[in-house]
Design a protein around this motif. Structure first.
Motif, PDB file in Angstrom:
ATOM      1  N   THR A 210       1.104 -16.861   3.061  1.00 18.77           N
ATOM      2  CA  THR A 210       2.310 -17.433   2.424  1.00 18.77           C
ATOM      3  C   THR A 210       2.601 -17.027   0.977  1.00 18.77           C
ATOM      4  OG1 THR A 210       1.296 -19.512   1.636  1.00 18.77           O
ATOM      5  CG2 THR A 210       2.160 -19.484   3.899  1.00 18.77           C
ATOM      6  N   PRO A 211       1.718 -16.319   0.234  1.00 18.31           N
ATOM      7  CA  PRO A 211       2.158 -15.898  -1.101  1.00 18.31           C
ATOM      8  C   PRO A 211       3.390 -15.001  -1.084  1.00 18.31           C
ATOM      9  CG  PRO A 211      -0.214 -15.739  -0.935  1.00 18.31           C
ATOM     10  CD  PRO A 211       0.297 -16.025   0.443  1.00 18.31           C
ATOM     11  N   LEU A 212       3.591 -14.223   0.003  1.00 19.63           N
ATOM     12  CA  LEU A 212       4.755 -13.357   0.100  1.00 19.63           C
ATOM     13  C   LEU A 212       5.624 -13.793   1.270  1.00 19.63           C
ATOM     14  CD1 LEU A 212       3.230  -9.790  -0.491  1.00 19.63           C
ATOM     15  CD2 LEU A 212       4.362 -11.271  -2.152  1.00 19.63           C
ATOM     16  N   GLU A 213       6.930 -13.690   1.084  1.00 21.14           N
ATOM     17  CA  GLU A 213       7.865 -14.033   2.153  1.00 21.14           C
ATOM     18  C   GLU A 213       7.947 -12.931   3.207  1.00 21.14           C
ATOM     19  OE1 GLU A 213       9.538 -16.742   2.694  1.00 21.14           O
ATOM     20  OE2 GLU A 213       9.131 -17.868   0.860  1.00 21.14           O
ATOM     21  N   SER A 214       7.816 -11.679   2.763  1.00 22.94           N
ATOM     22  CA  SER A 214       7.889 -10.537   3.673  1.00 22.94           C
ATOM     23  C   SER A 214       7.120  -9.378   3.067  1.00 22.94           C
ATOM     24  CB  SER A 214       9.347 -10.130   3.923  1.00 22.94           C
ATOM     25  OG  SER A 214       9.953  -9.711   2.706  1.00 22.94           O
ATOM     26  N   ASN A 215       6.846  -8.374   3.877  1.00 29.61           N
ATOM     27  CA  ASN A 215       6.120  -7.204   3.408  1.00 29.61           C
ATOM     28  C   ASN A 215       7.035  -6.344   2.548  1.00 29.61           C
ATOM     29  OD1 ASN A 215       4.761  -4.727   3.106  1.00 29.61           O
ATOM     30  ND2 ASN A 215       3.735  -4.938   5.081  1.00 29.61           N
ATOM     31  N   PRO A 216       6.760  -6.245   1.235  1.00 32.04           N
ATOM     32  CA  PRO A 216       7.670  -5.492   0.354  1.00 32.04           C
ATOM     33  C   PRO A 216       7.699  -3.999   0.613  1.00 32.04           C
ATOM     34  CG  PRO A 216       5.702  -6.171  -0.835  1.00 32.04           C
ATOM     35  CD  PRO A 216       5.656  -6.851   0.496  1.00 32.04           C
ATOM     36  N   LEU A 217       6.742  -3.481   1.367  1.00 29.93           N
ATOM     37  CA  LEU A 217       6.785  -2.041   1.678  1.00 29.93           C
ATOM     38  C   LEU A 217       8.031  -1.680   2.468  1.00 29.93           C
ATOM     39  CD1 LEU A 217       3.144  -0.954   2.639  1.00 29.93           C
ATOM     40  CD2 LEU A 217       4.521  -0.165   0.713  1.00 29.93           C
ATOM     41  N   HIS A 218       8.588  -2.674   3.208  1.00 32.87           N
ATOM     42  CA  HIS A 218       9.778  -2.410   4.005  1.00 32.87           C
ATOM     43  C   HIS A 218      11.033  -2.334   3.131  1.00 32.87           C
ATOM     44  CE1 HIS A 218       7.130  -3.016   7.267  1.00 32.87           C
ATOM     45  NE2 HIS A 218       7.145  -4.336   7.280  1.00 32.87           N
ATOM     46  N   GLU A 219      10.909  -2.807   1.889  1.00 31.88           N
ATOM     47  CA  GLU A 219      12.081  -2.875   1.019  1.00 31.88           C
ATOM     48  C   GLU A 219      12.077  -1.831  -0.087  1.00 31.88           C
ATOM     49  OE1 GLU A 219      14.344  -4.946   1.877  1.00 31.88           O
ATOM     50  OE2 GLU A 219      13.179  -6.023   3.373  1.00 31.88           O
ATOM     51  N   VAL A 220      10.894  -1.452  -0.545  1.00 34.23           N
ATOM     52  CA  VAL A 220      10.793  -0.541  -1.685  1.00 34.23           C
ATOM     53  C   VAL A 220      10.965   0.898  -1.218  1.00 34.23           C
ATOM     54  CG1 VAL A 220       9.274   0.331  -3.497  1.00 34.23           C
ATOM     55  CG2 VAL A 220       9.309  -2.104  -2.960  1.00 34.23           C
ATOM     56  N   LYS A 221      11.843   1.602  -1.872  1.00 35.42           N
ATOM     57  CA  LYS A 221      12.090   3.002  -1.534  1.00 35.42           C
ATOM     58  C   LYS A 221      11.159   3.883  -2.354  1.00 35.42           C
ATOM     59  CE  LYS A 221      16.961   2.544  -0.223  1.00 35.42           C
ATOM     60  NZ  LYS A 221      18.340   3.002  -0.483  1.00 35.42           N
ATOM     61  N   THR A 222      10.377   4.697  -1.660  1.00 33.55           N
ATOM     62  CA  THR A 222       9.474   5.643  -2.306  1.00 33.55           C
ATOM     63  C   THR A 222       9.610   6.993  -1.631  1.00 33.55           C
ATOM     64  OG1 THR A 222       7.651   5.068  -0.821  1.00 33.55           O
ATOM     65  CG2 THR A 222       7.791   3.858  -2.895  1.00 33.55           C
ATOM     66  N   LYS A 223       9.151   8.010  -2.321  1.00 27.68           N
ATOM     67  CA  LYS A 223       9.144   9.338  -1.731  1.00 27.68           C
ATOM     68  C   LYS A 223       8.001   9.397  -0.725  1.00 27.68           C
ATOM     69  CE  LYS A 223       8.968  14.273  -2.774  1.00 27.68           C
ATOM     70  NZ  LYS A 223       8.813  15.310  -3.833  1.00 27.68           N
ATOM     71  N   LYS A 224       8.354   9.531   0.538  1.00 23.78           N
ATOM     72  CA  LYS A 224       7.348   9.476   1.580  1.00 23.78           C
ATOM     73  C   LYS A 224       6.632  10.813   1.730  1.00 23.78           C
ATOM     74  CE  LYS A 224       9.609   5.885   4.314  1.00 23.78           C
ATOM     75  NZ  LYS A 224      10.146   5.522   5.651  1.00 23.78           N
ATOM     76  N   ARG A 225       5.319  10.704   1.913  1.00 25.31           N
ATOM     77  CA  ARG A 225       4.535  11.891   2.210  1.00 25.31           C
ATOM     78  C   ARG A 225       4.576  12.149   3.712  1.00 25.31           C
ATOM     79  NH1 ARG A 225      -1.318  12.179  -0.475  1.00 25.31           N
ATOM     80  NH2 ARG A 225      -1.148  14.202   0.565  1.00 25.31           N
ATOM     81  N   THR A 226       4.491  13.405   4.073  1.00 24.89           N
ATOM     82  CA  THR A 226       4.445  13.767   5.485  1.00 24.89           C
ATOM     83  C   THR A 226       2.993  13.852   5.913  1.00 24.89           C
ATOM     84  OG1 THR A 226       6.496  15.030   5.288  1.00 24.89           O
ATOM     85  CG2 THR A 226       5.102  15.489   7.188  1.00 24.89           C
ATOM     86  N   TYR A 227       2.622  12.996   6.850  1.00 24.26           N
ATOM     87  CA  TYR A 227       1.243  12.979   7.330  1.00 24.26           C
ATOM     88  C   TYR A 227       1.169  13.699   8.673  1.00 24.26           C
ATOM     89  CZ  TYR A 227       0.699   9.462   3.713  1.00 24.26           C
ATOM     90  OH  TYR A 227       0.689   8.803   2.516  1.00 24.26           O
ATOM     91  N   GLU A 228       0.504  14.822   8.672  1.00 27.42           N
ATOM     92  CA  GLU A 228       0.401  15.625   9.880  1.00 27.42           C
ATOM     93  C   GLU A 228      -1.044  15.605  10.384  1.00 27.42           C
ATOM     94  OE1 GLU A 228       1.719  19.465   8.823  1.00 27.42           O
ATOM     95  OE2 GLU A 228       3.832  18.913   8.674  1.00 27.42           O
ATOM     96  N   VAL A 229      -1.189  15.766  11.674  1.00 29.16           N
ATOM     97  CA  VAL A 229      -2.520  15.868  12.243  1.00 29.16           C
ATOM     98  C   VAL A 229      -3.188  17.132  11.707  1.00 29.16           C
ATOM     99  CG1 VAL A 229      -3.855  16.119  14.363  1.00 29.16           C
ATOM    100  CG2 VAL A 229      -1.834  14.634  14.314  1.00 29.16           C
ATOM    101  N   THR A 230      -4.404  16.972  11.179  1.00 29.75           N
ATOM    102  CA  THR A 230      -5.117  18.113  10.636  1.00 29.75           C
ATOM    103  C   THR A 230      -5.504  19.059  11.764  1.00 29.75           C
ATOM    104  OG1 THR A 230      -5.999  16.737   8.860  1.00 29.75           O
ATOM    105  CG2 THR A 230      -7.104  18.834   9.279  1.00 29.75           C
ATOM    106  N   GLU A 231      -5.074  20.299  11.663  1.00 31.42           N
ATOM    107  CA  GLU A 231      -5.372  21.281  12.687  1.00 31.42           C
ATOM    108  C   GLU A 231      -6.608  22.081  12.314  1.00 31.42           C
ATOM    109  OE1 GLU A 231      -1.931  23.652  13.274  1.00 31.42           O
ATOM    110  OE2 GLU A 231      -0.777  22.042  14.209  1.00 31.42           O
TER     111      GLU A 231
END
Length: 465
Positions: A210-231
């Protein structure tokens, strides 16, 4: 607590995400912008009405949290450090020892990024060690050296409130730290991904608490890294001639080399992971006895089977349930007591017979054991033997290349050899112990030196032969 009456409350803003829609209440207190997100418009309207009522009554607003003083008192108080300890305890029972250690490392990074600016802490290495202990459910209570206890207490005092994670700038700072190593260099893609998974899980846990109403990761805009399967790097995969030459040279590496010949052979001829080889027992191998060829006077060896029942990942005793270092676990990505059967070719059958005849087994039947205490064969030990073997076999130029740089590359070579030999991918995936998707995306690589043959086949096909 610093307060203000300079408050402006904006209308509810609807946000449509990829998977769900949220409703965000925004307001300004003393020139600072605040926001809370809700799952429904009714909840958002209700929260906004509370803010409006407090402002109309002339109630002071807390500058730090942006909330009316009366509502600030209602908020459950929990620091990020306290939340992280609770999260580690919640995850502990259902996590493997290695995952527990990985989670603790990620939580350490998160908590250090959420300390107040005026934090005065012991030397960084001591603080990180203290936090790894704090996030270990079994060993948190101690006793510990005074330096560790002092560091844990200092972090507990200086840790920010969980609600600060909902502040966009603060959350972005945490994400930045998770993407960096201690030296400031960018972390490996998979490392960053695992740390962010832990952060997301921690924030979801904060919503439950209950300290947070919702997960703020869903709201904050960040530059996303591309995570690829290591070949697998094709340059690291040895061909059969190179592999046999390396294995022959293992026996020449002083005293520790000969007992490890069959260990490396299991990786190359049966695609075992090191932790699977470390767990292999005498009753896990079903191999025929050698047969004397009357004409040649030499013994011949046939096909057998390896029945893999468990693995012994290398991990400290502080993370295991039994208190035993590198305790035996189920096979990777397999249910408890699951068995994986892998064919044992004649050349490996011979290696195993010779190993058993010459070195026997540990008391519990394991084929490979540490030289000092009879425990798990350590990665440091077989890593040194392999490094020396490469120096013996390869020229300095080749030794400096990625070719068979790690013992694990023998497993890659085995899988690639099976595929090149025409074994159907579904069977290869079954033998190697992973999914078909992982096989095709990660392991299906060309053998070293096989590029020329592949191009010749392509040329013949283009010529219409």
């Amino acid at each position: 607590m610093t307060t203000t009456h300079n408050v402006r409350i904006w209308a509810v803003k609807k946000h449509k995400g990829k998977t769900k829609t949220t409703y965000r209440v925004r307001w300004v207190a003393a020139g600072r912008e605040f926001g809370e997100s809700f799952q429904t418009s009714a909840l958002a309207d209700s929260f906004r009405a509370e803010l409006l009522t407090a402002a109309r009554k002339g109630e002071a607003f807390d500058v730090e949290s942006g909330l009316p003083v009366s509502k600030k008192r209602e908020q459950p108080s929990m620091t990020v450090f306290e939340l992280a300890c609770s999260y580690a305890d919640m995850k502990w029972p259902d996590s493997s020892p290695r995952h527990r250690s990985s989670t603790a490392e990620s939580l350490t990074r998160i908590v250090l990024a959420m300390l107040r600016d005026n934090a005065s802490l012991p030397e960084g290495k001591t603080t990180r060690k203290a936090l790894m202990i704090a996030f270990n459910t079994k060993h948190r209570s101690g006793p510990h050296p005074e330096s560790i206890t002092d560091a844990i207490q200092a972090v507990a005092r200086k840790s920010r409130d969980v609600t600060d994670l909902a502040k966009p700038d603060q959350l972005r700072a945490v994400l930045h730290e998770l993407d960096r190593n201690l030296d400031g260099a960018r972390a490996a893609s998979n490392t960053g991904r695992l740390r962010r998974v832990t952060l997301s899980g921690l924030l979801d846990f904060a919503v439950e608490k209950t300290p947070l109403e919702s997960n703020p990761l869903h709201e904050v805009k960040t530059k996303k890294r591309t995570y690829e399967v290591t070949e697998v790097d094709p340059r690291s995969v040895v061909n059969p001639i190179q592999a046999r030459t390396l294995l022959d040279a293992v026996s020449t590496v002083g005293k520790p080399g000969p007992p490890l010949l069959a260990f490396f052979g299991l990786m190359y001829y049966a695609a075992l992971r090191p932790e699977e080889g470390a767990s292999l027992r005498r009753n896990d191998i079903a191999i025929p006895q050698p047969q004397l060829n009357a004409e040649t006077g030499e013994y011949e060896y046939g096909w057998g089977d390896l029945m893999l029942r468990g693995a012994r990942p290398e991990i400290g005793e502080q993370w295991t349930d039994t208190g035993e270092a590198s305790e035996e676990r189920s096979l990777k990505h397999r249910a408890d007591k699951a068995v994986r059967i892998v064919p044992c070719p004649p050349v490996l059958t011979k290696l195993l017979h010779e190993h058993l005849q010459r070195f026997g087994t540990a008391r519990d039947g394991r084929l490979f054991r540490g030289a000092r205490d009879g425990g798990r064969i350590g990665s440091t030990t077989y890593g040194r033997v392999w490094a020396k073997t490469r120096e013996i076999v390869f020229t300095p130029e080749v030794a400096a290349s990625p070719l068979a740089k790690r013992p694990y590359d023998l497993r890659h070579a085995c899988v690639s050899t099976w595929l090149t030999g025409g074994v159907e991918p579904t069977r290869v995936a079954k033998w190697a112990g992973h999914s078909l998707a992982v096989l095709l995306r990660v392991y299906a690589k060309c053998l070293d030196g096989g590029e020329k043959a592949a191009r010749e086949r392509a040329e013949r096909a283009l010529s219409g032969w």
